[in-house]
Design an enzyme around this catalytic site. Structure first.
Site, PDB file in Angstrom:
ATOM      1  N   GLY A 108      31.237  11.478  88.165  1.00 51.82           N
ATOM      2  CA  GLY A 108      30.078  11.253  89.046  1.00 51.82           C
ATOM      3  C   GLY A 108      30.435  10.309  90.184  1.00 51.82           C
ATOM      4  O   GLY A 108      31.105   9.308  89.969  1.00 51.82           O
ATOM      5  N   ARG A 137      34.467  17.699  88.156  1.00 51.24           N
ATOM      6  CA  ARG A 137      34.626  17.657  86.703  1.00 51.24           C
ATOM      7  C   ARG A 137      35.589  18.785  86.371  1.00 51.24           C
ATOM      8  O   ARG A 137      35.440  19.900  86.837  1.00 51.24           O
ATOM      9  CB  ARG A 137      33.283  17.816  86.010  1.00 51.24           C
ATOM     10  CG  ARG A 137      32.350  16.655  86.343  1.00 51.24           C
ATOM     11  CD  ARG A 137      31.260  16.446  85.308  1.00 51.24           C
ATOM     12  NE  ARG A 137      30.886  15.035  85.231  1.00 51.24           N
ATOM     13  CZ  ARG A 137      29.896  14.478  85.946  1.00 51.24           C
ATOM     14  NH1 ARG A 137      29.193  15.198  86.771  1.00 51.24           N
ATOM     15  NH2 ARG A 137      29.623  13.194  85.823  1.00 51.24           N
ATOM     16  N   ASP A 153      33.621   6.696  82.483  1.00 51.18           N
ATOM     17  CA  ASP A 153      34.166   6.776  81.134  1.00 51.18           C
ATOM     18  C   ASP A 153      35.107   7.980  80.927  1.00 51.18           C
ATOM     19  O   ASP A 153      36.209   7.830  80.394  1.00 51.18           O
ATOM     20  CB  ASP A 153      32.934   6.889  80.208  1.00 51.18           C
ATOM     21  CG  ASP A 153      33.296   6.767  78.775  1.00 51.18           C
ATOM     22  OD1 ASP A 153      33.865   5.742  78.403  1.00 51.18           O
ATOM     23  OD2 ASP A 153      33.019   7.728  78.026  1.00 51.18           O
ATOM     24  N   THR A 202      30.660   3.871  88.804  1.00 51.52           N
ATOM     25  CA  THR A 202      29.530   4.669  88.297  1.00 51.52           C
ATOM     26  C   THR A 202      28.264   3.842  88.469  1.00 51.52           C
ATOM     27  O   THR A 202      28.286   2.632  88.249  1.00 51.52           O
ATOM     28  CB  THR A 202      29.691   5.048  86.803  1.00 51.52           C
ATOM     29  OG1 THR A 202      28.402   5.407  86.281  1.00 51.52           O
ATOM     30  CG2 THR A 202      30.219   3.922  85.956  1.00 51.52           C
ATOM     31  N   ASP A 233      25.793   3.827  86.618  1.00 53.07           N
ATOM     32  CA  ASP A 233      25.156   3.519  85.327  1.00 53.07           C
ATOM     33  C   ASP A 233      25.510   2.153  84.736  1.00 53.07           C
ATOM     34  O   ASP A 233      24.849   1.687  83.814  1.00 53.07           O
ATOM     35  CB  ASP A 233      25.528   4.591  84.286  1.00 53.07           C
ATOM     36  CG  ASP A 233      24.858   5.910  84.588  1.00 53.07           C
ATOM     37  OD1 ASP A 233      23.791   5.894  85.217  1.00 53.07           O
ATOM     38  OD2 ASP A 233      25.408   6.959  84.199  1.00 53.07           O
ATOM     39  N   ASP A 269      27.798   1.504  82.711  1.00 52.08           N
ATOM     40  CA  ASP A 269      27.975   1.675  81.266  1.00 52.08           C
ATOM     41  C   ASP A 269      29.440   1.583  80.832  1.00 52.08           C
ATOM     42  O   ASP A 269      29.838   2.193  79.851  1.00 52.08           O
ATOM     43  CB  ASP A 269      27.375   3.021  80.830  1.00 52.08           C
ATOM     44  CG  ASP A 269      28.002   4.194  81.567  1.00 52.08           C
ATOM     45  OD1 ASP A 269      28.775   3.964  82.511  1.00 52.08           O
ATOM     46  OD2 ASP A 269      27.719   5.345  81.200  1.00 52.08           O
ATOM     47  N   ARG A 320      21.243   8.251  81.302  1.00 50.80           N
ATOM     48  CA  ARG A 320      21.080   9.114  80.131  1.00 50.80           C
ATOM     49  C   ARG A 320      21.311   8.318  78.845  1.00 50.80           C
ATOM     50  O   ARG A 320      20.607   8.458  77.875  1.00 50.80           O
ATOM     51  CB  ARG A 320      22.074  10.278  80.205  1.00 50.80           C
ATOM     52  CG  ARG A 320      21.374  11.615  80.094  1.00 50.80           C
ATOM     53  CD  ARG A 320      22.296  12.755  80.427  1.00 50.80           C
ATOM     54  NE  ARG A 320      22.461  12.933  81.843  1.00 50.80           N
ATOM     55  CZ  ARG A 320      23.566  13.377  82.435  1.00 50.80           C
ATOM     56  NH1 ARG A 320      24.626  13.660  81.729  1.00 50.80           N
ATOM     57  NH2 ARG A 320      23.615  13.535  83.737  1.00 50.80           N
ATOM     58  N   LYS A 335      -5.489  -5.031  86.321  1.00 49.33           N
ATOM     59  CA  LYS A 335      -4.398  -4.891  87.293  1.00 49.33           C
ATOM     60  C   LYS A 335      -4.712  -3.703  88.205  1.00 49.33           C
ATOM     61  O   LYS A 335      -5.178  -2.663  87.732  1.00 49.33           O
ATOM     62  CB  LYS A 335      -3.074  -4.659  86.567  1.00 49.33           C
ATOM     63  CG  LYS A 335      -2.657  -5.852  85.732  1.00 49.33           C
ATOM     64  CD  LYS A 335      -1.177  -5.892  85.545  1.00 49.33           C
ATOM     65  CE  LYS A 335      -0.516  -6.395  86.796  1.00 49.33           C
ATOM     66  NZ  LYS A 335       0.814  -6.912  86.626  1.00 49.33           N
ATOM     67  N   LEU A 361      18.705  10.737  94.560  1.00 54.49           N
ATOM     68  CA  LEU A 361      18.736   9.804  95.697  1.00 54.49           C
ATOM     69  C   LEU A 361      19.320   8.471  95.258  1.00 54.49           C
ATOM     70  O   LEU A 361      19.832   7.694  96.075  1.00 54.49           O
ATOM     71  CB  LEU A 361      17.342   9.644  96.320  1.00 54.49           C
ATOM     72  CG  LEU A 361      16.196   8.972  95.555  1.00 54.49           C
ATOM     73  CD1 LEU A 361      16.234   7.472  95.731  1.00 54.49           C
ATOM     74  CD2 LEU A 361      14.877   9.525  96.055  1.00 54.49           C
TER      75      LEU A 361
HETATM   76  P1  ADP Z   1      32.878  10.169  84.513  1.00 50.27           P
HETATM   77  O1  ADP Z   1      34.264   9.751  84.853  1.00 50.27           O
HETATM   78  O2  ADP Z   1      31.894   9.854  85.590  1.00 50.27           O
HETATM   79  O3  ADP Z   1      32.452   9.695  83.123  1.00 50.27           O
HETATM   80  P2  ADP Z   1      33.290  12.872  83.387  1.00 50.27           P
HETATM   81  O4  ADP Z   1      32.861  12.508  82.005  1.00 50.27           O
HETATM   82  O5  ADP Z   1      32.853  14.181  83.935  1.00 50.27           O
HETATM   83  O6  ADP Z   1      32.832  11.778  84.472  1.00 50.27           O
HETATM   84  O7  ADP Z   1      34.887  12.808  83.411  1.00 50.27           O
HETATM   85  C1  ADP Z   1      35.597  13.109  84.580  1.00 50.27           C
HETATM   86  C2  ADP Z   1      36.786  13.966  84.255  1.00 50.27           C
HETATM   87  O8  ADP Z   1      37.708  13.244  83.417  1.00 50.27           O
HETATM   88  C3  ADP Z   1      36.501  15.231  83.471  1.00 50.27           C
HETATM   89  O9  ADP Z   1      36.004  16.267  84.276  1.00 50.27           O
HETATM   90  C4  ADP Z   1      37.869  15.551  82.912  1.00 50.27           C
HETATM   91  O10 ADP Z   1      38.685  16.192  83.880  1.00 50.27           O
HETATM   92  C5  ADP Z   1      38.441  14.170  82.626  1.00 50.27           C
HETATM   93  N1  ADP Z   1      38.272  13.863  81.202  1.00 50.27           N
HETATM   94  C6  ADP Z   1      37.158  13.453  80.557  1.00 50.27           C
HETATM   95  N2  ADP Z   1      37.363  13.334  79.230  1.00 50.27           N
HETATM   96  C7  ADP Z   1      38.651  13.684  79.024  1.00 50.27           C
HETATM   97  C8  ADP Z   1      39.489  13.799  77.857  1.00 50.27           C
HETATM   98  N3  ADP Z   1      39.024  13.515  76.634  1.00 50.27           N
HETATM   99  N4  ADP Z   1      40.766  14.172  78.036  1.00 50.27           N
HETATM  100  C9  ADP Z   1      41.251  14.465  79.262  1.00 50.27           C
HETATM  101  N5  ADP Z   1      40.512  14.396  80.380  1.00 50.27           N
HETATM  102  C10 ADP Z   1      39.250  14.019  80.277  1.00 50.27           C
END
Ligand code: ADP
Length: 326
Positions: free
Chosen positions: A13, A74, A105, A128, A130, A132, A174, A216, A256
């Site tokens: 994201g 992604r 993450d 990100t 979030d 998180d 989320r 209020k 947004l």
């Molecule tokens: P964010 O980085 O915002 O959490 P995603 O969860 O979509 O977004 O992760 C981004 C990209 O990182 C994924 O589309 C994928 O290419 C890679 N990725 C995520 N998890 C794994 C994993 N377990 N092993 C290898 N690549 C991963």
């Protein structure tokens, strides 16, 4: 290892501040005499060798822009060993011998695995909205998103006050209630619902009843999208069942919150993180993320950051939120 060329990419994201981080990585690397390759669309671009050589000029006038000039994607194929092998072969072919990954993450998980499998130095930058991720008090984009939400709450409050309405405002998150809690407190919300806390609908009904007793003129309830009661529409429906006389409106802020010019805080944080990511790689640090602890930039091994069970919500702020509503 003697690093000569760094590859930088954004993945997952997008978040405001990513461009400022790219700029800082490129300019620091250039200052240190390194070459920098921009990798488009995260891991997908790495697998397709969608690369661009970057100079100090290629990052001019991007510090103030939301989104990411390197685009994001992604990419499921990177989760396979063959996909990662293809990505590694492309990096080798182009002489890229270290990586800076900007994302969340999932991006960190991919970077950790990739770096272990192919022994390529990697530093991550938490980007990100979030907030998180562990190993940092603030992720890039979080402050900007909070400012966006607060501005929206202020505007909604104007119309809510004019008509004695109850507004349910759904914000992103989320799994994380950081934006809801922070912007809820900053926007003076009458109640805040978070994914991490199963407060149930009864507590909310009590809070609204109490707010009504105090006459209020408007009531704002901030709800994180992952709230355990099923989001703003569901909560609004259940409140309406109990308080039929309430004039209830729902507003889902949606995407947004992901856009817009980064705040001053995010620009400076991104610049500090980008600078430190390159500096740490040159010092031999790898498989780690840069982060902010208090006012200091620190690094945390990905192994630790990815498996931490630290509770990310500010517990004192939770308590303060409850007192401010009373
Ligand atoms: P964010 O980085 O915002 O959490 P995603 O969860 O979509 O977004 O992760 C981004 C990209 O990182 C994924 O589309 C994928 O290419 C890679 N990725 C995520 N998890 C794994 C994993 N377990 N092993 C290898 N690549 C991963």
């Amino acid at each position: 290892m003697n690093i000569k060329k760094i590859g930088v990419f954004t993945s997952g994201g997008d978040a405001p501040g990513m461009n400022a981080a790219i700029r800082a990585v490129v300019r620091t690397a250039k200052y240190k005499g390194l070459e920098v390759t921009g990798i488009y669309r995260g891991y997908e671009g790495m697998m397709e060798a969608d690369f661009v050589e970057m100079s100090r000029r290629s990052v001019s006038s991007i510090i103030q822009k939301g989104g990411t000039i390197l685009k994001s994607a992604r990419c499921l194929a990177f989760k396979t060993r063959e996909g990662r092998q293809l990505a590694y072969d492309n990096l080798k072919k182009h002489g890229i011998d270290a990586l800076v990954a900007i994302g969340g993450d999932g991006t960190f998980t991919g970077a950790h695995l990739f770096s272990q499998e192919f022994d390529i130095p990697v530093m991550c930058i938490p980007g990100t909205i979030d907030n998180d991720l562990y190993g940092t008090d603030y992720t890039l984009g979080y402050d900007t998103a909070n400012n966006t939400v607060i501005e929206a709450i202020d505007k909604i409050r104007d119309t809510a006050s004019s008509h004695s309405r109850v507004f349910f405002i759904e914000v992103m998150g989320r799994d994380s209630g950081c934006i809801a809690l922070n912007a809820g407190v900053g926007g003076g919300a009458e109640a805040i619902l978070l994914p991490e806390i199963d407060s149930g609908i009864d507590t909310l009904l009590e809070e609204l009843s109490f707010a009504e007793e105090r006459e209020k003129s408007s009531m704002i309830v901030v709800i994180a999208e992952g709230d355990q009661n099923g989001g703003a529409y569901n909560v609004a429906k259940r409140v309406k069942e109990k308080f039929g006389h309430f004039d209830i409106k729902v507003s889902i802020l949606g995407h947004l919150q992901r856009g817009g010019a980064p705040s001053s805080f995010d620009r400076v944080l991104a610049t500090r993180m980008g600078y430190n990511a390159v500096k740490e790689l040159l010092k031999g640090n790898t498989r780690a993320t840069v982060g902010l602890r208090g006012t200091e930039i620190i690094t945390t091994p990905l192994e630790e950051a990815l498996h931490s069970k630290e509770f990310k919500l500010d517990e004192e702020l939770l308590e303060i939120a409850n007192i401010m509503n009373k």
